[in-house]
Design an enzyme around this catalytic site. Structure first.
Site, PDB file in Angstrom:
ATOM      1  N   ASP A  66       1.647  93.301 -96.163  1.00  0.00           N
ATOM      2  CA  ASP A  66       2.650  93.886 -97.059  1.00  0.00           C
ATOM      3  C   ASP A  66       3.308  95.100 -96.403  1.00  0.00           C
ATOM      4  OD1 ASP A  66       4.104  94.278 -99.381  1.00  0.00           O
ATOM      5  OD2 ASP A  66       2.355  94.357-100.705  1.00  0.00           O
ATOM      6  N   CYS A 120       5.092  89.852 -96.248  1.00  0.00           N
ATOM      7  CA  CYS A 120       5.457  90.332 -97.585  1.00  0.00           C
ATOM      8  C   CYS A 120       6.015  91.728 -97.380  1.00  0.00           C
ATOM      9  CB  CYS A 120       4.204  90.375 -98.461  1.00  0.00           C
ATOM     10  SG  CYS A 120       4.465  91.091-100.096  1.00  0.00           S
ATOM     11  N   SER A 121       6.971  92.116 -98.211  1.00  0.00           N
ATOM     12  CA  SER A 121       7.428  93.496 -98.138  1.00  0.00           C
ATOM     13  C   SER A 121       7.937  93.872 -99.516  1.00  0.00           C
ATOM     14  CB  SER A 121       8.536  93.634 -97.090  1.00  0.00           C
ATOM     15  OG  SER A 121       9.052  94.940 -97.127  1.00  0.00           O
ATOM     16  N   GLY A 122       6.989  94.319-100.374  1.00  0.00           N
ATOM     17  CA  GLY A 122       7.382  94.625-101.745  1.00  0.00           C
ATOM     18  C   GLY A 122       8.165  93.450-102.301  1.00  0.00           C
ATOM     19  N   ASP A 145       8.831  89.652-105.652  1.00  0.00           N
ATOM     20  CA  ASP A 145       7.849  89.953-106.703  1.00  0.00           C
ATOM     21  C   ASP A 145       8.282  89.352-108.030  1.00  0.00           C
ATOM     22  OD1 ASP A 145       6.075  91.259-105.144  1.00  0.00           O
ATOM     23  OD2 ASP A 145       6.562  93.282-105.826  1.00  0.00           O
TER      24      ASP A 145
HETATM   25  C1  DGJ Z   1       4.010  94.258-103.301  1.00  0.00           C
HETATM   26  C2  DGJ Z   1       3.759  92.789-103.191  1.00  0.00           C
HETATM   27  O1  DGJ Z   1       4.955  92.093-103.174  1.00  0.00           O
HETATM   28  C3  DGJ Z   1       2.868  92.353-104.354  1.00  0.00           C
HETATM   29  O2  DGJ Z   1       2.690  90.972-104.316  1.00  0.00           O
HETATM   30  C4  DGJ Z   1       1.570  93.077-104.254  1.00  0.00           C
HETATM   31  O3  DGJ Z   1       0.882  92.698-103.102  1.00  0.00           O
HETATM   32  C5  DGJ Z   1       1.803  94.582-104.275  1.00  0.00           C
HETATM   33  N1  DGJ Z   1       2.756  94.968-103.284  1.00  0.00           N
HETATM   34  C6  DGJ Z   1       0.522  95.317-104.048  1.00  0.00           C
HETATM   35  O4  DGJ Z   1       0.701  96.657-103.895  1.00  0.00           O
END
Ligand code: DGJ
Length: 734
Positions: A483, A531-533, A553
């Site tokens: 992430d 993943c990045s937020g 998300d």
């Molecule tokens: C952002 C991610 O996109 C979420 O799926 C999750 O992993 C959160 N961060 C956790 O802080």
């Protein structure tokens, strides 16, 4: 005639022709050694010199330096890679600052070579060949005679993809330091024609929405200055004819294989010609090149088709899946996972995890992912990033205990990390405040209560590698979610001298790639997910290290229709993960049926992200059914041909489908966003089938011919009259 070679050079006319039976890319060496763009498009078998740039005296367009020929000017010539400040007033591809302070660059043709295969872009992700026969690379040498800067322009053409890739290497052959102020990966100038540009902008939780606009006079810029490829502007555009739709018309796909600041610049000039320059953004960028040093830009992937946007996407999907993604999982069916984030957030312990496992395993879920909150003393998002050791208060028996519990259920175990960030409340911050990006004497901008580590430093990369590998060496881990929950600010490294501060952004990205490379090479059995937020770094650079990424998300299936539709324009379905969340949705609060959530999530790499232990038996039965269905069709969804049929950006009816490589199987998904009373009957025509095959629809047992389904089509099922509804139909050729 098309021969076995992919690149020809006509010495008499000084013309390079890259061709592969599908496409041609033609370049000429013009008067004075200027490199001129002639053509990129459908394959031309016998090129004789058409489209040579006409000569004309235009007012206020200067002649070539040193020449009095008024009919030939850099100002209007269609070029391949231009310098600065010598009479071409359009957007330059490169700007170098010489020791005398001048920023004048005049690149002229020197020589070329043609090599088999494609070269390595050291330290950068890029497309590759498995054997050298798959592609040929043209390297054109250009030089500025005054500053002694040599630029190598690389053009790789694939034999079996309608794709050309480009990048540039610049070398300082002088005795001085020269500052690079700007260096694009490619430029292409197109003759007068009406063009649209499609881009993929938006924001957190609304990533990659499709935007289409006509290119008119002036400059359009699609850019990220966030040191991340960003939620706000994906590093991809398509240039199309105004009439281009999903099934017909020309489309050039342009993708930068890079995860940091990027710039796609489009300029329609005084003669209605269009210049495209793509590369690392020049925002805040400066790179000091010492004598003898060279700099390599990221790669641009260029695809061409005249069969519409589906064909463009199909080509890019194939290339990204087969010649950008790497490692054990690039062709493997991806496991169906359950992630605890939206089920527990930070509030979990071994018992809660056990409850989730007890409920998830019998449903057929194959992997459990422990998300944020398992390390340091993290109970909310205010602490512990940088402390990659287990939170003993939460998990007193450690991670091994969790891993054992998961494996005992026959599931694999995944773990969340955010390697690039640091909390002020962490041991790492106390021990190494110098590891954090920031300008001494200035407060740092806080975002989600965290800062960013200075990945331009080798000691930082090594520290995080050691912490992570300690865990990976001691706990059986099958998957990592990587992430990155903020963008960079106060981009400054205490480890670099004053004149090197403009290098920090790019060095940061190179540092991140180095860590990704080390971990993916040293732990080849781990499946990595980017993943990045949500989907803040969904790009081909990440895909080189991680075959799948979390696109958003936003788990609401109706919002996801747009996000997944937009993402599919450039990126393969196997890379797009998609989870069934709770209803009402966590971000939006919308109520949707489990069926619709399952249908949207099954249109990507399926997962679950809700507390399954709280579901009713009926819901569990439905999930089990979804999982069985997905397992039966996972190969088709993840590795079949994907076709967009109706767009959520244009209609309340959305449809897409998947067709197997042999066209024997097809899955059709129809969605209704808002239904209407007394609605019109809605018809869907399928595509990509074999017209001669007879297909049996699974639910009804009805038989249809392939051409019947494609030319006549089917009405939606009546259930489509409900808001937020979905139907899935599977067709098997007899
Ligand atoms: C952002 C991610 O996109 C979420 O799926 C999750 O992993 C959160 N961060 C956790 O802080």
């Amino acid at each position: 005639m098309f021969n076995n070679r992919l690149i020809d050079f006509d010495d008499g006319q000084k013309i390079f022709h890259l061709h592969n039976g599908d496409i041609s890319y033609i370049i000429s060496v013009e008067q004075g050694g200027l490199l001129s763009h002639l053509y990129f498009g459908r394959y031309v078998s016998d090129y004789h010199g058409g489209r040579k740039y006409p000569r004309m005296d235009r007012g206020h367009s200067g002649n070539l330096p040193g020449s009095k020929d008024r009919t030939f000017s850099k100002d209007t010539l269609l070029q391949e890679y231009t310098g600065n400040n010598t009479g071409d007033y359009r957007n330059p591809a490169c700007i170098f600052e010489n020791t005398d302070g001048s920023r004048t660059v005049d690149m002229r043709y020197v020589d070329f070579e043609i090599v088999d295969g494609n070269p390595d872009l050291i330290g950068l992700p890029h497309s590759y060949v498995v054997n050298d026969d798959e592609a040929e690379t043209l390297v054109i040498y250009m030089a500025d005679a005054t500053t002694l800067m040599t630029t190598k322009l690389f053009y790789t053409i694939y034999r079996n993809f309608p794709i050309v890739t480009r990048h540039v290497e610049v070398q300082n052959d002088s005795d001085n330091n020269i500052m690079i102020d700007k260096i694009a990966s490619m430029q292409m100038d197109l003759p007068k024609q009406e063009l649209d540009v499609i881009s993929l902008p938006d924001s957190y939780a609304r990533e990659r929405q499709v935007q289409r606009q006509r290119i008119r006079r002036g400059t359009l810029q699609f850019e990220s200055r966030r040191d991340s490829s960003s939620h706000q502007m994906n590093p991809f555009i398509a240039l199309t004819e105004p009439k281009t739709d999903e099934f017909s018309g020309a489309a050039i796909g342009l993708m930068l294989v890079y995860s940091g600041n990027h710039q796609f610049n489009i300029e329609r000039d005084q003669s209605n010609q269009t210049r495209i320059t793509i590369g690392i953004s020049d925002y805040g960028f400066e790179w000091q090149l010492a004598s003898g040093e060279s700099f390599i830009t990221p790669e641009v992937i260029m695809s061409y088709t005249d069969n519409g946007l589906n064909k463009m996407s199909n080509t890019l999907h194939k290339l990204l899946r087969n010649r950008v993604a790497r490692g054990k999982y690039m062709h493997q069916q991806r496991p169906i996972l359950i992630n605890n984030w939206e089920a527990t957030y930070f509030d979990f312990n071994a018992d809660k995890i056990q409850n989730i496992l007890d409920s998830a395993a019998p449903l057929g879920i194959e992997m459990f992912v422990l998300d944020d909150g398992w390390f340091g003393h993290r109970n909310d998002d205010k602490s512990s990033l940088g402390d990659w050791f287990v939170n003993k208060n939460k998990l007193p028996k450690g991670l091994k205990d969790i891993s054992n519990r998961v494996h005992q259920k026959g599931m694999s175990f995944g773990l969340w990390f955010e390697p690039e960030c640091i909390s002020e409340d962490s041991n790492l911050f106390k021990m190494h405040p110098e590891y954090v990006l920031g300008v001494p004497g200035r407060p740092r901008t806080v975002s989600r209560d965290q800062y960013v580590l200075d990945f331009s430093r080798q000691d930082v990369i090594d520290n995080i590698y050691q912490q992570m590998s300690k865990i990976l060496d001691n706990v059986p881990i099958d998957y990592i979610k990587w992430d990155f929950n903020r963008n960079l600010t106060e981009v400054f490294s205490e480890a670099l001298s004053v004149e090197k501060q403009g290098e920090v952004s790019h060095k940061y990205v190179l540092g991140v790639y180095q860590l990704m490379n080390r971990l993916t090479q040293d732990y080849p059995n781990i499946l990595f997910e980017g993943c990045s937020g949500g989907g803040g770094r969904f790009d081909a650079g990440i895909l080189y290290y991680m075959p799948q990424s979390w696109p958003s998300d936003n788990n609401d299936p109706i919002e996801r229709l747009k996000i997944q539709y937009g993402t599919s324009l450039a990126y393969p379905i196997s890379s797009i993960t998609s989870h069934v969340g709770a209803s009402p949705d966590e971000l939006l609060g919308r109520f949707t049926s489990l069926y619709t959530r399952g249908a949207v999530a099954s249109s990507g790499t399926l997962g679950y992200e809700l507390d399954v232990s709280k579901l009713s038996d009926q819901e569990k039965d439905e999930i089990e059914e979804q999982i069985n269905f997905y397992k039966a069709h996972r190969q088709l969804v993840q590795y079949g041909h994907f076709y967009r049929l109706e767009s959520p950006f244009e209609s309340e009816h959305v449809s897409w489908m998947f067709v197997s490589q042999d066209a024997k199987q097809a899955l059709l998904f129809n969605f209704t966003v808002l239904a209407e009373v007394q609605s019109d009957f809605h018809l869907t025509k399928l595509c990509g089938l074999n017209p001669e095959f007879q297909y049996r629809e699974e639910k009804t047992g009805e038989i249809f011919g392939g051409d019947e389904l494609m030319n006549i089509g089917l009405y939606d099922e009546p259930i489509q009259n409900r808001d937020f509804s979905a139907t899935i139909r599977f067709f098997q050729a007899k």
